[in-house]
Design an enzyme around this catalytic site. Structure first.
Site, short mmCIF file in Angstrom:
data_model
loop_
_atom_site.label_atom_id
_atom_site.label_comp_id
_atom_site.label_asym_id
_atom_site.label_seq_id
_atom_site.Cartn_x
_atom_site.Cartn_y
_atom_site.Cartn_z
CG ASP A 135 7.46 15.55 7.69
OD1 ASP A 135 7.19 16.61 7.08
OD2 ASP A 135 7.68 14.49 7.10
CB ILE A 194 -0.96 0.04 1.21
CG1 ILE A 194 -0.18 -0.15 2.51
CG2 ILE A 194 -2.04 -1.00 1.07
CD1 ILE A 194 -1.04 -0.02 3.75
N GLY A 195 2.13 1.11 0.06
CA GLY A 195 2.97 2.30 0.04
C GLY A 195 4.36 1.94 -0.40
CD GLU A 196 8.42 1.16 -3.34
OE1 GLU A 196 7.87 0.10 -3.64
OE2 GLU A 196 9.57 1.23 -2.87
N GLY A 197 8.34 3.86 -0.51
CA GLY A 197 9.19 5.04 -0.35
C GLY A 197 10.63 4.60 -0.24
CB THR A 198 13.81 6.41 0.15
OG1 THR A 198 13.10 7.46 0.74
CG2 THR A 198 14.29 6.79 -1.20
CE1 TYR A 199 11.53 3.20 7.88
CE2 TYR A 199 11.64 5.58 8.06
CZ TYR A 199 11.66 4.33 8.65
OH TYR A 199 11.82 4.23 10.00
N GLY A 200 11.15 2.23 2.53
CA GLY A 200 10.84 0.83 2.32
C GLY A 200 9.40 0.68 1.92
CE LYS A 204 8.07 3.84 7.95
NZ LYS A 204 7.68 5.10 8.61
#
Lengths: 221, 506
Positions: free
Chosen positions: B163, B31-37, B54
Site C-alpha cells: 500500500d 490527529i487522525g481518524e479512520g475506520t481503523y480507529g 493509534k
C-alpha cells in the site's frame, strides 16, 4: 515467513498437510491425529505432575471442569467446521510451544488445553488463510462465548508478544517433530482405515457467515 | 525465529508489550481518524517524549482482534530501519476512557488496545498539498532515495508493503521519510509460488499485473507504486487517477502502451487479461508524455513504470540509478526546510466546531435531499460501527476537507480494504500540488472548501441527483476515506457540491 507453510506442505506427505480443506472424514489430515495424541500425552503427564493447575500465566485459559469432549474429537471438530488449512494445526502447535518456553511455569493441562487449542488455531488461520471464519464462528465451534474467545485471543497474542510469525524453517522442524512422534508412537496404525471412519452425519458445507450452522457443543469448557 | 531453548529465554524481557497502560501517556490531540480507529498525538508522561497513539478498534466483536492489526504488529516487530516507522510498543487501557462512551455490552476489551509509534509531523501527500509548496529537485531526490532505501530493506526482509502511496510516507521535521501503515503488508517467499490476493494497493498506485488479476506477485508491485509517486512528485499531480479498475488500466495503457506477449511474456495467461484486453494497440509514449522531465529522472521512471513486473527495476537497482548520482545530488534530509507543525490546538478546535455545524446541516440535508446518498460515507459502508462514528467523524465529506493535509492521518486510515478505489471516483482527489488556486483561503489543512476551480470531477456534478452508489469502488464496503485518502478525495466531492459545502462552512 508464513508462506513457509506452503513449503512444508510439499514435503510432509505423512502429515497429509495438503489435503483439501473441505471436510472428508476419510482424509482427515494425519496432523490432527498426531497433534491430539501429542497433546493428550502431555496433558496426562502434566495433570499428574501438577494436580491440574496450568500455572499463573495461562489462568485465562483455565476452565472449571475438564470438557467431556476428547481432544481428538475436538481437533477434528475444529477442522471439520472451520475448514482451516491443516497447516494451521502445526502453527497452533508452534504457538503453544512458544508459550510454554516463554512462561516456564505454565503447563498444558486438561483444564486449559481446549481453550488453548481453539484460540491458537483461530489465530493461525487468521494469519495463514486468506479466507477464514470470524471469531464468532470459532466460538461456536469451540464451545466458548464470543466475548470470551476474543479475550483469549488478545491474551494469547500478548502472551506471545505478537510473535506469531512462523518461518518455513521453524514450520519444517515442527513438522519433523510431529512426524517423529507419529512414527515413535505408531500413530499411523491407530488411524482408522479410509472409508470406514466416523460418518459425516451432519452438514458437510457451512455457509459463510452463518453462525448457526455448527451445532453448539455444550462441553462446559 | 528459532525455537527458543528454555535456557536461552530472556526472562526479563517478559512481558514486553501490553504490560503498560495507555495512562502512561497524555493524549494531546487527535490527529487522525479512520475506520481503523483514532490516532492521537500524545506525550509519554515519564519521559516527555511525543508519540503517536493509534487506537485499534475492537468494537466488531464477531471479528475479534483485526487481522490487519495483527499483521501490522508482527511485521513491524521484525523491521528496524531508519526509513520504516518504528512501532515502539503496544499499550492497553483497562477501562472505558474518559473521552469515549462506556461500552454498552460491558466488554472491557473494546477499544482498549493502542499501538505506540514514533511521532511524525507530516506525510508526503499532506506536505505536497500545502499551498505554495514546491519541492526542489534535490528534495525530491532526497525523499525518493529514502523511500527506496526503506522499501529495499522491506524487500530484503521479504516483506511486501502493498500500500505504497503518498499518505503512507511519513516525514518528520528532520526531513526523514519513513514507510508506514503495514496493515496490508505480508511476507513473501522468493519462489513466488504462493497465491496472494490481488485486491491490494490503492487503485491509483496499483500495478497492471494486479489489475489484470494475478495472484502470484512479488516486490515489483511496490515498485510500480513508487513509480507512480515519483511521477506524481515531478508532475505535480497523480498520473493514473482512475475511478475504477477498467479506467485505471486504460489510463495506464494510454501512457505505458498496451501489453502484448512480446513486451510482457506471459501476460495473456494472467486471469483477467481477456476481460481487459485492449481493443486497439497503443504504443508506449511515456517518454513523450513526460518529456519535460529531466533525462535521468525520465530514465528511472521509465524503468519503474514498466508493464512487465519481471522487467521492472528493483529498489536496489533504482538506488544505483544515475538520477541519484548526478547534480543536483539528493540533499541531506537535515538541510530540508522545516515545515510548520500542523497540529495547533486552534486548528483542531476550529475543526471540531465545523464538524458540529456540518453534522447538523448534513443531517438536515439528508432529510431533505437525496443527493447526499451518493456520497461515499461511512453510512453506506456497512461497517457495524459506522453509525457510531458519525458523531465524531460526521463528514464523510463534510468534515474531510478539514482533515486534508493534516499530517498524522496515515496512522489511522481505513483499513479493511485497499480495494479498488479508496478514493472517490471523480478522479482527481486533489493531486494538485502547486495548484495555484489550491487551498486559497483554506490553507493546506483544508479548513475551507476546496478550490472551486478544481478539475471537474466526472461524478462531481451536482446535477447527478442521487447518483448511483459507487458500489464497485468499495468492494469490501470500506469507506474510502479515513484520513488522508479522505483529505485528498474530498476535493472533487466538494467541488461537486460546493454550494452545499459553503453552507456548511461558517
Amino acid at each position: 515467513m508464513l508462506s513457509g507453510a506452503s513449503g512444508g506442505d510439499r514435503q510432509h506427505h505423512q502429515l497429509r498437510l495438503t489435503e483439501p480443506s473441505s471436510y472428508d472424514s476419510s482424509t482427515t489430515p494425519r496432523v490432527l491425529t498426531v497433534l491430539s495424541c501429542v497433546l493428550e500425552k502431555l496433558v496426562a503427564r502434566n495433570d499428574q505432575l501438577s494436580g491440574g493447575s496450568g500455572g499463573k500465566s495461562l489462568s485465562a485459559f483455565h476452565g472449571v471442569r475438564s470438557p467431556a469432549i476428547g481432544l481428538d474429537k475436538y481437533v477434528e471438530r475444529i477442522y471439520k467446521y472451520t475448514s482451516c488449512s491443516p497447516s494451521c494445526f502445526v502453527v497452533a502447535f508452534v504457538y503453544i510451544d512458544r508459550l510454554l518456553h516463554r512462561y516456564p511455569d505454565s503447563l498444558v493441562v486438561s483444564l486449559n488445553v481446549h481453550r488453548l487449542l481453539v484460540t491458537s488455531v483461530m489465530i493461525a488461520s487468521k494469519i495463514l488463510d486468506d479466507e477464514h471464519y470470524n471469531n464468532a464462528f470459532y466460538a461456536r465451534v469451540g464451545g466458548v462465548s464470543n466475548p470470551e474467545l476474543n479475550k483469549l485471543e488478545l491474551e494469547l497474542l500478548f502472551l506471545l508478544d505478537f510473535n506469531v510469525t512462523v518461518s518455513s524453517r521453524v514450520f519444517e522442524s515442527y513438522c519433523q517433530h510431529l512426524e517423529k512422534e507419529m512414527l515413535c508412537n505408531g500413530i499411523s496404525e491407530r488411524l482408522p482405515a479410509p472409508g470406514i471412519t466416523i460418518s459425516v452425519d451432519d452438514v458437510t458445507e457451512i455457509p459463510v457467515e452463518d453462525p448457526q450452522t455448527p451445532p453448539s457443543i455444550l462441553v462446559d469448557l | 525465529m528459532a525455537i527458543a531453548a528454555p535456557e536461552q529465554l530472556n526472562i526479563t524481557e517478559i512481558p514486553a508489550w501490553g504490560s503498560r497502560s495507555v495512562d502512561c501517556f497524555e493524549k494531546l490531540e487527535q490527529i487522525g481518524e479512520g475506520t481503523y480507529g483514532q490516532v492521537y498525538m500524545a506525550r509519554e508522561i515519564k519521559t516527555g517524549e511525543i508519540v503517536a497513539l493509534k487506537k485499534i478498534r475492537m468494537d466488531n466483536e464477531r471479528e475479534g482482534f483485526p487481522i490487519t492489526a495483527i499483521r501490522e504488529i508482527k511485521i513491524l516487530k521484525k523491521l528496524h530501519h531508519e526509513n520504516v516507522i518504528k512501532l515502539k510498543e503496544i499499550v492497553t487501557s483497562t477501562g472505558p476512557e474518559k473521552d469515549e462512551p462506556p461500552a454498552p455490552d460491558g466488554n472491557k476489551y473494546r477499544g482498549g488496545i493502542y499501538m505506540v509509534f514514533e511521532y511524525m509531523d507530516h506525510d508526503l501527500t499532506g506536505l505536497a498539498d500545502r499551498p505554495g509548496m514546491r519541492f526542489s529537485v534535490a528534495q525530491i531526490k532526497c525523499y525518493m532515495r529514502q523511500l527506496l532505501t526503506g522499501l529495499h530493506y522491506c524487500h530484503v526482509n521479504q516483506v511486501l508493503h502493498r500500500d505504497i502511496k503518498g499518505s503512507n510516507l511519513l516525514i518528520d521535521n528532520e526531513g526523514n521519510l519513513k514507510l508506514a501503515d503495514f496493515g496490508l503488508a505480508r511476507s513473501f517467499s522468493s519462489d513466488h509460488n504462493a497465491n496472494l490476493t490481488n485486491r491490494v494497493i490503492t487503485l491509483w498506485y496499483r500495478p497492471p499485473e494486479l489489475l489484470l488479476g494475478t495472484t502470484k506477485y512479488g516486490p515489483a508491485v511496490d515498485m510500480w507504486s513508487v513509480g507512480c509517486i515519483f511521477a506524481e512528485l515531478l508532475n505535480g499531480k497523480p498520473v493514473f487517477p482512475g475511478k475504477d479498475e477498467p479506467e485505471q488500466l486504460n489510463k495506464i495503457f494510454d501512457i505505458c502502451g498496451t501489453p502484448s506477449e512480446e513486451i510482457w511474456p506471459g501476460v495473456s495467461k494472467i486471469p483477467w487479461y481477456n476481460n481487459f484486453k485492449p481493443s486497439r494497440v497503443i504504443k508506449r509514449r511515456l517518454r513523450e508524455h513526460f518529456r519535460h522531465f529531466d533525462r535521468h529522472a525520465l530514465d528511472l521512471l521509465d524503468k519503474m513504470l514498466t508493464l512487465d513486473p519481471s522487467q521492472r527495476i528493483s529498489a536496489k537497482d533504482a538506488l544505483d540509478a544515475e538520477y541519484f548520482w548526478t547534480d543536483p545530488l539528493p540533499c541531506d534530509p537535515k538541510s530540508l526546510p522545516k515545515y510548520e507543525s500542523s497540529h495547533e490546538f486552534q486548528t483542531k478546535k476550529k475543526r471540531q466546531q465545523q464538524r458540529q455545524h456540518e453534522e447538523n446541516s448534513k443531517r438536515q440535508k439528508q432529510q431533505h435531499n437525496q443527493q447526499h446518498s451518493r456520497l461515499p460515507p461511512i453510512q453506506q459502508s456497512g461497517h457495524a460501527h459506522a453509525q457510531m462514528r458519525v458523531g465524531q467523524n460526521p463528514p464523510a465529506h463534510g468534515g474531510q476537507p478539514q482533515v486534508a493535509g493534516v499530517p498524522g492521518h496515515h496512522y489511522g486510515k481505513p483499513r479493511p480494504s485497499a480495494g479498488p478505489g479508496r478514493y472517490p471516483p471523480g478522479g482527481n482527489p486533489s493531486g494538485n500540488y502547486n495548484h495555484p488556486n489550491r487551498g486559497q483561503g483554506s490553507g493546506g489543512y483544508g479548513t475551507g472548501p476546496c478550490p472551486p476551480q478544481g478539475r471537474a470531477p466526472p461524478y462531481g456534478s451536482s446535477s447527478m441527483p442521487g447518483a448511483a452508489p459507487r458500489g464497485p469502488n468499495y468492494p469490501h464496503g470500506a469507506p474510502p476515506y479515513g484520513t488522508s485518502a479522505a483529505g485528498r478525495g474530498s476535493s472533487n466531492i466538494m467541488s461537486g457540491n460546493r454550494n452545499q459545502q459553503y453552507n456548511w462552512q461558517q
